[in-house]
Design a protein around this motif. Structure first.
Motif, PDB file in Angstrom:
ATOM      1  N   ASP A   1       0.833  -1.206   0.000  1.00 58.44           N
ATOM      2  CA  ASP A   1       0.000   0.000   0.000  1.00 58.44           C
ATOM      3  C   ASP A   1       0.866   1.254   0.000  1.00 58.44           C
ATOM      4  OD1 ASP A   1      -2.418  -1.345  -0.037  1.00 58.44           O
ATOM      5  OD2 ASP A   1      -2.516  -1.498   2.140  1.00 58.44           O
ATOM      6  N   ARG A   2       1.922   1.264   0.787  1.00 61.85           N
ATOM      7  CA  ARG A   2       2.788   2.437   0.878  1.00 61.85           C
ATOM      8  C   ARG A   2       3.621   2.623  -0.386  1.00 61.85           C
ATOM      9  NH1 ARG A   2       4.591   0.744   6.975  1.00 61.85           N
ATOM     10  NH2 ARG A   2       2.810   1.639   8.087  1.00 61.85           N
ATOM     11  N   ALA A   3       4.122   1.504  -0.919  1.00 58.89           N
ATOM     12  CA  ALA A   3       4.972   1.596  -2.107  1.00 58.89           C
ATOM     13  C   ALA A   3       4.191   2.091  -3.314  1.00 58.89           C
ATOM     14  CB  ALA A   3       5.595   0.235  -2.409  1.00 58.89           C
ATOM     15  N   ALA A   4       2.902   1.756  -3.371  1.00 59.98           N
ATOM     16  CA  ALA A   4       2.099   2.104  -4.546  1.00 59.98           C
ATOM     17  C   ALA A   4       1.932   3.609  -4.726  1.00 59.98           C
ATOM     18  CB  ALA A   4       0.733   1.431  -4.465  1.00 59.98           C
TER      19      ALA A   4
ATOM     20  N   LEU B   1       4.376   5.826  -3.854  1.00 59.25           N
ATOM     21  CA  LEU B   1       5.703   6.434  -3.902  1.00 59.25           C
ATOM     22  C   LEU B   1       6.289   6.352  -5.305  1.00 59.25           C
ATOM     23  CD1 LEU B   1       7.346   5.000  -0.638  1.00 59.25           C
ATOM     24  CD2 LEU B   1       6.534   7.349  -1.015  1.00 59.25           C
ATOM     25  N   PRO B   2       7.111   7.302  -5.685  1.00 54.38           N
ATOM     26  CA  PRO B   2       7.810   7.191  -6.970  1.00 54.38           C
ATOM     27  C   PRO B   2       8.926   6.163  -6.862  1.00 54.38           C
ATOM     28  CG  PRO B   2       8.580   9.120  -5.785  1.00 54.38           C
ATOM     29  CD  PRO B   2       7.420   8.559  -4.979  1.00 54.38           C
ATOM     30  N   PRO B   3       9.388   5.596  -7.963  1.00 48.61           N
ATOM     31  CA  PRO B   3      10.504   4.652  -7.903  1.00 48.61           C
ATOM     32  C   PRO B   3      11.714   5.292  -7.229  1.00 48.61           C
ATOM     33  CG  PRO B   3       9.485   4.598 -10.065  1.00 48.61           C
ATOM     34  CD  PRO B   3       8.864   5.755  -9.339  1.00 48.61           C
ATOM     35  N   GLY B   4      12.349   4.519  -6.363  1.00 48.77           N
ATOM     36  CA  GLY B   4      13.493   5.034  -5.623  1.00 48.77           C
ATOM     37  C   GLY B   4      13.844   4.125  -4.465  1.00 48.77           C
ATOM     38  N   PRO B   5      14.833   4.495  -3.651  1.00 47.34           N
ATOM     39  CA  PRO B   5      15.304   3.634  -2.553  1.00 47.34           C
ATOM     40  C   PRO B   5      14.219   3.293  -1.534  1.00 47.34           C
ATOM     41  CG  PRO B   5      16.878   5.390  -2.994  1.00 47.34           C
ATOM     42  CD  PRO B   5      15.659   5.707  -3.797  1.00 47.34           C
ATOM     43  N   HIS B   6      13.383   4.276  -1.190  1.00 47.30           N
ATOM     44  CA  HIS B   6      12.348   4.012  -0.185  1.00 47.30           C
ATOM     45  C   HIS B   6      11.339   3.000  -0.708  1.00 47.30           C
ATOM     46  CE1 HIS B   6       9.157   5.735   2.810  1.00 47.30           C
ATOM     47  NE2 HIS B   6       9.559   4.527   3.118  1.00 47.30           N
ATOM     48  N   ARG B   7      10.900   3.174  -1.924  1.00 44.98           N
ATOM     49  CA  ARG B   7       9.951   2.228  -2.528  1.00 44.98           C
ATOM     50  C   ARG B   7      10.585   0.846  -2.672  1.00 44.98           C
ATOM     51  NH1 ARG B   7       5.989   3.243  -7.679  1.00 44.98           N
ATOM     52  NH2 ARG B   7       6.463   1.369  -8.887  1.00 44.98           N
ATOM     53  N   GLN B   8      11.872   0.794  -3.034  1.00 44.39           N
ATOM     54  CA  GLN B   8      12.539  -0.488  -3.185  1.00 44.39           C
ATOM     55  C   GLN B   8      12.651  -1.224  -1.843  1.00 44.39           C
ATOM     56  OE1 GLN B   8      13.853  -2.186  -6.237  1.00 44.39           O
ATOM     57  NE2 GLN B   8      13.289  -3.537  -4.555  1.00 44.39           N
ATOM     58  N   LYS B   9      12.914  -0.495  -0.776  1.00 44.01           N
ATOM     59  CA  LYS B   9      12.994  -1.121   0.539  1.00 44.01           C
ATOM     60  C   LYS B   9      11.663  -1.751   0.933  1.00 44.01           C
ATOM     61  CE  LYS B   9      14.005  -0.229   5.423  1.00 44.01           C
ATOM     62  NZ  LYS B   9      14.413   0.773   6.447  1.00 44.01           N
TER      63      LYS B   9
END
Length: 452
Positions: free
Chosen positions: A145-148, A150-158
């Motif tokens: 839910d949180r990743a969806a 967010l833009p692509p990047g380190p936080h989304r990848q984590k």
């Protein structure tokens, strides 16, 4: 009446109490079970709880619902003083008290083996109890839910990275089921892409699933890698501080979810707080007939079974081999233990424990599994159906069998439930914050960095 005290309500303890109720006359003995949880966890179902294929409550068996003549004490045994025939029990929110007995049955089970890895206490979740399986599932769903958004990047990848430490049955099944769930979730999250998922399985030895032979183990590794997993063999975790995983190979990555399933260790109560004999690993020394002690030095009125007992495997061609800690042995030892206790109370002779393995079987996600019995190896959907068929028959009580079967049939028709209830871990937040957006966002940020 004699007082029989069972320390631990897991497989061995539950089945021992269940069978004692059926075999003892009402005026013959009083049975008491002490366990911090008022239920027995059917651990083979935990990977499917992780995947949402089974309702969490159906992987647990209520002690009070099924043990009608047994006294249940919800508390933790802090010490066993067999010389005084007494245990010290600590209740949640209460003062410790002593409970006397005539016969003690030690079935406290093992605990998850941990190592001094920086960050383990703050970041890792185990997979030994229902609460942990639910937390793992909710953590993954919340991360999606949180990743969806967010833009692509380190936080989304984590957020889209999960790490399992330990390649035994518990770790591999939990890992494969969670990977299956994550892959299926992508259909509901068009903002996310398959190549963004990072699933790492870390095993310190050179192979996974030590219960099966080398060839099936290698096949499982290939299967997981084909599904996009990264399997790290001969690799150890050096650090996981703040969710930043550092491997012994030098590889580093950030992981929102870290699950620790690196084997079993002796229960601290048994290892350090009892006058009963223990071996070099901290397990209770028991004879093949499940009485504590050795043939040369027996301990009267003390019995042990399950994962916390060191019992010789009489079916092994290698002298001195111990029975492995798994559900097959714990269930059968618990049943035999009840029969042997009744036999000795009635001047009979206890029988030795012997059980030939029925084979090893693992689920690897919906429609996938592996089974091995000696040289016979079965893979794929047939093994998966065998896994489900065996465990729906093995879970105790018809009530639980029916509930689990209905859930499976419902999931087959409508798919598994993908609702996250992570907020249930903090039920008062909405009430305390009063719906203030800033407060709720702050709570969400705290939840992301705190262990479940």
């Amino acid at each position: 009446m004699r007082k029989i005290l069972i320390v631990g309500g897991g497989y061995a303890g539950f089945y021992a109490a269940w069978k004692l109720e059926k075999k003892l006359r009402r005026d013959e003995a009083e049975v008491t079970v002490v366990d911090p949880r008022p239920y027995m966890t059917y651990q083979p179902f935990l990977p499917e709880v992780v995947a949402g294929s089974i309702e969490a409550r159906h992987a647990a068996v209520s002690l009070r619902r099924h043990l009608h003549r047994t006294r249940i004490i919800t508390g933790m045994v802090d010490a066993i003083d067999h010389k005084r025939r007494s245990v010290t029990i600590r209740r949640a929110g209460g003062d410790p008290f002593e409970q006397g007995y005539d016969v003690v049955v030690v079935t406290a089970g093992a605990v998850t083996r941990k190592f001094p890895v920086p960050g383990i206490a703050e970041q890792a979740i185990g997979l030994k109890h229902v609460e942990e399986a639910v937390a793992i599932r909710d953590r993954l769903l919340t991360s999606f839910d949180r990743a969806a958004v967010l833009p692509p990047g380190p936080h989304r990848q984590k957020l889209l990275t999960a790490t399992f430490v330990g390649g035994g049955f518990s770790g591999v099944e939990g890992f494969a089921e969670l990977l299956s769930l994550a892959t299926a979730l992508l259909k509901r999250y068009p903002e996310l892409h398959r190549d963004e998922l990072r699933f790492h399985l870390v095993e310190a030895s050179g192979r996974i699933l030590p219960e099966v032979t080398d060839s099936p183990g290698r096949w499982v590794v290939r299967f997981l890698r084909r599904r996009g997993a990264q399997v790290h063999l001969d690799t150890q975790i050096r650090s996981m501080t703040g969710g930043h995983v550092v491997l012994s190979t030098g590889e580093e990555f950030d992981s929102e979810l870290i699950v620790w399933t690196a084997g079993n260790a002796a229960n601290p109560v048994v290892e350090k707080h009892t006058d009963l004999p223990v071996d070099e690993r901290g397990f209770v020394v028991a004879r093949p007939d499940l009485r504590v002690g050795t043939d040369a030095e027996p301990v009267p009125d003390a019995w042990a079974a399950g994962d916390d007992a060191a019992i010789e495997d009489l079916t092994s061609p290698i002298p001195g081999t111990r029975t492995v800690p798994n559900a097959q042995h714990a269930v059968r030892q618990g049943k035999l233990l009840a029969r042997n206790i009744v036999a000795t109370m009635r001047s009979g002779k206890p029988k030795n424990y012997r059980h030939h393995s029925l084979g090893s079987i693992a689920t690897l996600g919906i429609g996938h599994g592996i089974f091995q019995y000696r040289r016979l190896v079965i893979k794929g959907p047939i093994a998966w159906l065998m896994h489900r068929g065996y465990h729906v028959l093995a879970v105790p009580s018809w009530e639980r069998k029916v509930r689990v079967l209905v859930i499976w049939l419902t999931a087959g028709l409508f798919g598994r439930d993908i609702l996250s209830l992570a907020s249930v871990q903090h039920p008062r937040d909405a009430f305390v914050d009063g719906g203030e957006p800033a407060a709720l966002l702050n709570r969400t940020s705290q939840d992301r960095t705190s262990p479940c």
